[in-house]
Design an enzyme around this catalytic site. Structure first.
Site, PDB file in Angstrom:
ATOM      1  CB  THR A 192      -1.007   0.016   1.176  1.00 40.11           C
ATOM      2  OG1 THR A 192      -0.311   0.098   2.417  1.00 40.11           O
ATOM      3  CG2 THR A 192      -1.910  -1.199   1.154  1.00 40.11           C
ATOM      4  CB  ILE A 233      -5.633   5.577  -1.651  1.00 42.29           C
ATOM      5  CG1 ILE A 233      -5.090   6.747  -2.458  1.00 42.29           C
ATOM      6  CG2 ILE A 233      -7.114   5.756  -1.365  1.00 42.29           C
ATOM      7  CD1 ILE A 233      -5.450   8.096  -1.905  1.00 42.29           C
ATOM      8  CG  HIS A 234      -2.606   2.929   3.580  1.00 45.00           C
ATOM      9  ND1 HIS A 234      -1.327   2.472   3.392  1.00 45.00           N
ATOM     10  CD2 HIS A 234      -2.489   4.154   4.159  1.00 45.00           C
ATOM     11  CE1 HIS A 234      -0.463   3.359   3.848  1.00 45.00           C
ATOM     12  NE2 HIS A 234      -1.143   4.393   4.317  1.00 45.00           N
ATOM     13  CG  ASP A 235      -8.378   1.420   4.364  1.00 45.16           C
ATOM     14  OD1 ASP A 235      -7.467   0.644   4.721  1.00 45.16           O
ATOM     15  OD2 ASP A 235      -8.962   2.189   5.140  1.00 45.16           O
ATOM     16  CB  VAL A 237      -4.380  -1.267  -1.819  1.00 47.51           C
ATOM     17  CG1 VAL A 237      -3.527  -2.353  -2.467  1.00 47.51           C
ATOM     18  CG2 VAL A 237      -3.724   0.094  -2.027  1.00 47.51           C
TER      19      VAL A 237
END
Ligand code: BDR
Ligand code: CA
Length: 308
Positions: A192, A233-235, A237
């Site tokens: 991420t 935009i970690h989530d 991913v």
């Protein structure tokens, strides 16, 4: 393709908001529920933010409030990343919707047990609700397609030197979920941190319409990187993985979670122990991502360059 039924367990959260907006708009996913948890900010706020998103999206998706505190430790929220509301930067209109009047663990149990098709749990906050769900209602485990989770990583943290935020905030819950036997895919910081977007991408998203403009406004306030150096935009991913697994390289690895001591909240993958036959791979770990394809996909979800 029949849309894949999913439940989000989430703490919106600016990157959670991006993940939810994309998933709700994408015809290949069928978002059944937003189950909230306290993590980025308190659960009252994450629940309000989930309602704000469903209202803005005009989506008929229930929101159920879950746990406000981790299993054993005290929550350490991060308003410095997402703002005091958890989604600072956009002036949302007053919300008229309400959350369901039952705890999200109860709602998840019912949905999972009554669903004709196995549901995928997309866990993009702490694992508290899911640990409690599995403890109270172990019968749900065999009816879940898989867990796709954003959390952990193969080396290095973002809350301290070794621990990632979602795991750090409830390591005991994460340990219970990772050890539950339910198939689990981990999208950690090792992928991420690479999956970023830049200002030119965000500006295209801004111009794409109401939802794009809302996210752009949040991105301007988000402190998960910067639009100039790359915004993480970690989530989102986790959503990219469900829709486009070909963008990722995965490997079955042994992952354990340190629950106490100086490294509490760290995901430990001991490949040497696996080589020696002392440990068995238990988690499908995303070890790499095609960052350029991710960036194009993310913008395309708003600007119609990829099939939705
Ligand atoms: C994770 O922590 C939260 O701040 C984000 O929403 C994401 O789920 C990244 O470490
Ligand atoms: Ca999150």
């Amino acid at each position: 393709m029949k849309p894949r039924p999913i439940i989000f367990d989430t703490d919106p959260g600016i990157d959670d908001a991006a993940a939810i907006v994309i998933a709700v708009r994408n015809k290949n996913l069928d978002v059944k529920l937003l189950s909230t948890v306290g993590a980025n900010v308190e659960v009252e706020k994450t629940t309000m933010n989930a309602l704000r998103l469903t209202e803005l999206l005009e989506a008929d998706i229930p929101v159920a409030k879950g746990c406000g505190e981790p299993l054993l430790k005290k929550l350490e929220p991060c308003p410095e990343i997402h703002g005091v509301t958890g989604m600072d930067g956009y002036d949302f209109p007053p919300v008229t919707r309400k959350p369901l009047d039952r705890h999200s663990v109860e709602v998840m149990r019912e949905m999972i047990m009554e669903s004709e098709e196995p549901i995928t749990l997309v866990v993009i906050g702490t694992h508290t609700n899911i640990a409690i769900l599995f403890r109270m209602y172990p019968e749900v485990k065999e009816r879940i397609a898989e867990i796709v989770t954003m959390g952990g990583g193969l080396s290095g943290g973002n809350t301290n030197s070794t621990a990632e935020f979602n795991i750090y905030n409830d390591p005991h819950a994460a340990a219970a979920v990772f050890g539950s036997g339910v198939p689990i895919t981990m999208l950690g910081l090792n992928v991420t941190n690479k999956a970023v977007i830049y200002r030119e991408d965000a500006e295209k998203i801004d111009a794409s319409g109401k939802e794009g403009h809302m996210l752009y406004s949040l991105f301007e306030h988000y402190r998960g990187g910067t639009l100039d150096a790359g915004l993480k935009i970690h989530d989102a991913v986790a959503v990219a993985y469900m829709l486009h697994p070909e963008m990722f390289t995965t490997e079955m690895l042994s992952v354990e979670i340190a629950t106490e001591g100086v490294a509490a909240g760290t995901t430990v993958s001991d490949f040497r122990a696996v080589q020696r036959g002392e440990k068995t791979p238990n988690v499908n770990v995303c070890v790499d991502v095609d960052a350029e394809k991710f960036r194009q996909w993310f913008v395309g979800e708003f600007c119609g360059q990829t099939e939705r």
